[in-house]
Write a protein that holds these residues in place. Structure first.
Motif, short mmCIF file in Angstrom:
data_model
loop_
_atom_site.label_atom_id
_atom_site.label_comp_id
_atom_site.label_asym_id
_atom_site.label_seq_id
_atom_site.Cartn_x
_atom_site.Cartn_y
_atom_site.Cartn_z
N GLN A 1 0.86 -1.19 0.00
CA GLN A 1 0.00 0.00 0.00
C GLN A 1 0.89 1.23 0.00
O GLN A 1 1.48 1.58 1.04
N LYS B 1 -2.56 5.63 -1.37
CA LYS B 1 -3.15 4.81 -2.42
C LYS B 1 -3.75 3.54 -1.82
O LYS B 1 -3.56 3.22 -0.66
N GLU B 2 -4.48 2.82 -2.67
CA GLU B 2 -5.11 1.59 -2.22
C GLU B 2 -4.10 0.44 -2.19
O GLU B 2 -3.07 0.47 -2.88
N ARG B 3 -4.44 -0.58 -1.41
CA ARG B 3 -3.61 -1.76 -1.35
C ARG B 3 -3.66 -2.50 -2.69
O ARG B 3 -4.72 -2.61 -3.29
N GLU B 4 -2.51 -3.00 -3.13
CA GLU B 4 -2.43 -3.71 -4.40
C GLU B 4 -1.65 -5.00 -4.26
O GLU B 4 -0.75 -5.11 -3.42
N ALA C 1 6.34 1.60 -0.24
CA ALA C 1 5.02 1.22 0.27
C ALA C 1 5.19 0.44 1.56
O ALA C 1 6.29 0.01 1.91
#
Length: 123
Positions: free
Chosen positions: A39, A43-46, A91
């Motif tokens: 993450q 931003k969103e978790r990917e 991240a």
């Protein structure tokens, strides 16, 4: 009780390498996926990489050729070798486990998560 504990994060310059580890305990699934997610700030978790119990792996396009996921069953440990790191790899990195039949990187399907380890890549 499932426990996942990540380690190995840190700060590195672009082009450098890090190896993340995730010590797993209490996982009783016979068919499972062990995955790495990240993450970035704001931003969103990917999904990053996943390995299934049958040995199949899957990677996000952004890390293919640079990252390698592996596991040591004897040590109940999942690894993520990260080479040629880029600033955009910065991240919080998490490992997670899911009861699954095939390798996937759908974060919402993963049942258990670690607390995360920070990776910071400077240019």
């Amino acid at each position: 009780q499932v426990q996942l504990v990540e380690s190995g994060g840190g700060s590195v310059q672009a082009g450098g390498s890090l190896r993340l580890s995730c010590a797993a305990s209490g996982v009783t699934y016979t068919k499972y996926c062990l995955g790495w997610f990240r993450q970035p700030p704001g931003k969103e978790r990917e999904g990053v990489a996943v390995i299934a119990s049958d040995g199949r792996v899957s990677y996000a396009d952004s890390v293919k050729g640079r990252f390698t996921i592996s596991q040591d069953n004897a040590k109940n440990t999942l690894y993520l070798q990260m080479n040629s790191l880029k600033p955009e790899d910065t991240a919080m990195y998490y490992c997670a486990v899911d009861l699954c039949l095939f390798a996937h990187l759908v974060a919402g399907a993963f049942d258990y998560w670690g607390q995360g380890t920070q990776v910071t890549v400077s240019s």
